[in-house]
Structure formats: C-alpha cells, structure tokens
Design a protein around this motif. Structure first.
Motif, PDB file in Angstrom:
ATOM      1  N   VAL A   1      15.604 -22.222  -3.911  1.00  8.52           N
ATOM      2  CA  VAL A   1      15.657 -20.785  -4.311  1.00  8.52           C
ATOM      3  C   VAL A   1      16.972 -20.271  -4.943  1.00  8.52           C
ATOM      4  CG1 VAL A   1      15.565 -18.603  -3.340  1.00  8.52           C
ATOM      5  CG2 VAL A   1      14.199 -20.563  -2.061  1.00  8.52           C
ATOM      6  N   SER A   2      16.883 -19.757  -5.864  1.00 10.04           N
ATOM      7  CA  SER A   2      17.973 -19.265  -6.888  1.00 10.04           C
ATOM      8  C   SER A   2      18.433 -17.908  -6.749  1.00 10.04           C
ATOM      9  CB  SER A   2      17.905 -19.777  -8.188  1.00 10.04           C
ATOM     10  OG  SER A   2      16.720 -19.023  -8.908  1.00 10.04           O
ATOM     11  N   SER A   3      17.671 -17.264  -6.569  1.00 11.08           N
ATOM     12  CA  SER A   3      17.620 -15.487  -6.666  1.00 11.08           C
ATOM     13  C   SER A   3      16.549 -14.828  -6.033  1.00 11.08           C
ATOM     14  CB  SER A   3      18.265 -15.106  -7.987  1.00 11.08           C
ATOM     15  OG  SER A   3      17.207 -15.374  -8.922  1.00 11.08           O
ATOM     16  N   ALA A   4      16.692 -13.501  -5.807  1.00 12.14           N
ATOM     17  CA  ALA A   4      15.707 -12.702  -5.843  1.00 12.14           C
ATOM     18  C   ALA A   4      15.738 -11.304  -6.714  1.00 12.14           C
ATOM     19  CB  ALA A   4      15.654 -11.689  -4.241  1.00 12.14           C
ATOM     20  N   PHE A   5      14.765 -10.754  -7.129  1.00 13.65           N
ATOM     21  CA  PHE A   5      14.916  -9.479  -8.229  1.00 13.65           C
ATOM     22  C   PHE A   5      14.180  -8.413  -7.524  1.00 13.65           C
ATOM     23  CE2 PHE A   5      12.910  -7.232 -11.534  1.00 13.65           C
ATOM     24  CZ  PHE A   5      13.855  -6.856 -12.453  1.00 13.65           C
ATOM     25  N   VAL A   6      14.972  -7.320  -7.639  1.00 14.59           N
ATOM     26  CA  VAL A   6      14.307  -6.048  -7.141  1.00 14.59           C
ATOM     27  C   VAL A   6      14.428  -5.088  -8.087  1.00 14.59           C
ATOM     28  CG1 VAL A   6      14.632  -4.160  -5.323  1.00 14.59           C
ATOM     29  CG2 VAL A   6      15.315  -6.665  -5.038  1.00 14.59           C
TER      30      VAL A   6
END
Length: 317
Positions: A253-258
């Motif tokens: 997992v690299s990132s989360a986008f909101v």
C-alpha cells in the motif's frame, strides 16, 4: 425272552462302536482352524484347531474379491503369502482343512481384509501412492483450481485426499479433505506465494508422500477501507481507516486519496507494514457547522480500491 433281546442289543451297540472306530479312534470330525489373520505385509496365517482329531495333509484357502476374482490354493503349511494379489481390493479369505468345500458351516474360518493394509515401508508402494501431475490454475476472484491424478491401479487405494495450504511467509494456514481429485480454493490473498500439497490417504488414516506445487496469486487492489473512528471539530475532521490485513492482501500500500464535494482533496502517503494499523487522515481548514461528503480510496501496487462515501459535519464554533 427279555434277557435274549438285551443280549442282542448289547452286541449291536458294540458292533456299531467297533465299526465307527478308525484305528482305535473315534471318526474324524473336521473343525474350523483358529487365529486366522492377515499381517501388514500380506501374509495370511492360521493355527490348527487344538481339538482337531483329524490328520491334516493340507489346507484349502478360498480367496474371493469384490472385483469378482476367485482363487483356490492348497498348502501344507499354515501360511499363505498373498502379496501378489491386485492392490486395494477387498478380499475374503476362507481356510479349511483338506477335504472341505468352500465355507462349510463348522469346518472353516473366514476373515475379510483389504490389501495392502497400512504398510508404507515398501518403497515401491510409496512411489505408486504418490499424487502425480498436480496442476494449479488461476480462477476469477482470487480463486485457485487444483487438479491431480494417480496411477489408475492405485487410485482406488485412496479413500480421500488431504490438501495442505501454506503461505510461504505466514506458514501453515489450513487443511482441506476431499474425496475428489480436484478442488477450488476460494479467496486467496493477492501478491502471495502459496505452497499447495496433496496427500493420498488410504485406510482412512495412513498417508502417502506429499506432492507440492507453488503458485503466486496476481496483484489485486485493496478492499474498500473500513471506517474505524471519527473525530469532529469546528474546522477539521480526523478519519481513521482500517485497511485489508497483510495476510488478506500483501500487495504494498502506498497512499490514500480523499476528496470532498467542494473540490477539496488530499493524498496521504502510507508506510506499509505487516501489522497494518489504522491510518488517520485529517481534513483541515473546513467551515464550522457544515456537512461534507467524503470520498476515500486506498492505493496499492495494483491500483485504487473502490471508494467509500461518508457524510461528516463539523461542529459549531
């Protein structure tokens, strides 16, 4: 007159008795042999009946199988090696002394057995009981299809199969038992190398050698994150998201986008770890006492997860 009749009756009885004697002994009455058994190395053995008064020149052994095979043997000893019989058929062995017919009441001893039994010491048997041609193919939804075969002459020996599933990082996961020579294993973890083993089991408890194949599940996106907690304030909101466990999806997992409705968006970098604790995402510079629709996705090496939409409202000043 009565004395004369009694005399002749006594003479008749003595004559019958003398005729019935054979070499001064009572007539031979065949009795059943005793202790009829079959050893693990396919040796049928028995003992003469200790009460037997017949002289025995040989024994007759009748062998009948579920497959319709019938054999008759005459031996002078009290053993018979039947290791040459076709394997894994059910056999009925009937033993009686010379002069009897098959299975006469009171004259024979019968056992039922299955050859080869539980003997795995013979290397030749080990080879033939080995599962062969174990193949694995990838199905949809991270399912895996396993199929295997055995020599046709030995396949009937297998009462069932044990399928062993190992994760190379986490070690043993589970065993699955099946009566078939194929199985679908559902919902395996993306980016994971599995070791699948198949063992033939006969006589319900004895296992043959393990045949192993390795397979890596292709990359797959994370499941939509699960909301683990919310902290509300007048100008900011902190959302806590739980990701797929490492055991469920090993793709990094690299990132989360909101993103929220009024074009506010942010990307949060994630340092992936095997324990995967919840990630906290704080949305700041918000308007007090306002409702926001928040759209959140998680990004790993396979791409973006499906979005999760939630509504949050900031507090008043």
């Amino acid at each position: 007159m009565m004395k004369v009749l009694g005399f002749f009756a006594l003479v008749g009885l003595m004559s019958w008795y003398s005729v019935g004697l054979v070499n001064g002994q009572l007539p031979c009455v065949p009795l059943s042999v005793v202790n009829l058994t079959m050893s693990l190395d396919a040796l049928v053995t028995w003992d003469p009946n200790p009460d037997q008064n017949c002289s025995t020149s040989h024994y007759l052994i009748y062998v009948d199988s579920d497959a319709g095979r019938h054999f008759i043997y005459a031996v002078t000893r009290t053993t018979l090696n039947v290791s040459y019989l076709p394997v894994c058929d059910n056999y009925v062995f009937t033993v009686c002394i010379s002069g009897c017919i098959s299975s006469p009441d009171g004259e024979s001893e019968t056992i039922k057995n299955r050859y080869p039994g539980r003997d795995l010491n013979n290397a030749h048997r080990d080879v033939n009981l080995t599962v062969a041609l174990l193949q694995v193919s990838q199905e949809e939804n991270d399912d895996v299809y396993l199929e295997w075969s055995m020599d046709d002459d030995w396949l009937k020996c297998a009462d069932r199969f044990r399928v062993i599933i190992n994760d190379e990082e986490i070690d043993h996961i589970q065993d699955i038992y099946t009566f078939n020579t194929s199985i679908v294993i559902p919902s395996l973890a993306p980016c994971t190398t599995y070791e699948f083993g198949v063992v033939a089991i006969y006589n319900w408890v004895t296992e043959g050698p393990v045949t192993v194949v390795r397979h890596t599940i292709p990359e797959g996106v994370q499941s939509p994150p699960t909301l683990a907690g919310v902290e509300l304030a007048a100008r900011e909101v902190t959302l806590s998201w739980q990701l797929d466990s490492y055991a469920r999806n090993k793709c990094p997992v690299s990132s989360a986008f909101v993103n929220i409705a009024n074009n506010y968006n942010t990307t949060v970098s994630i340092l992936d770890q095997t324990d995967r604790q919840p990630i906290n995402i704080t949305l700041s510079s918000l308007v007090p006492n306002s409702l926001y629709i928040v759209n959140t996705t998680v990004i790993n090496s396979a791409g973006s997860s499906s979005a999760v939409l939630i509504a949050v409202q900031t507090t008043s000043n």
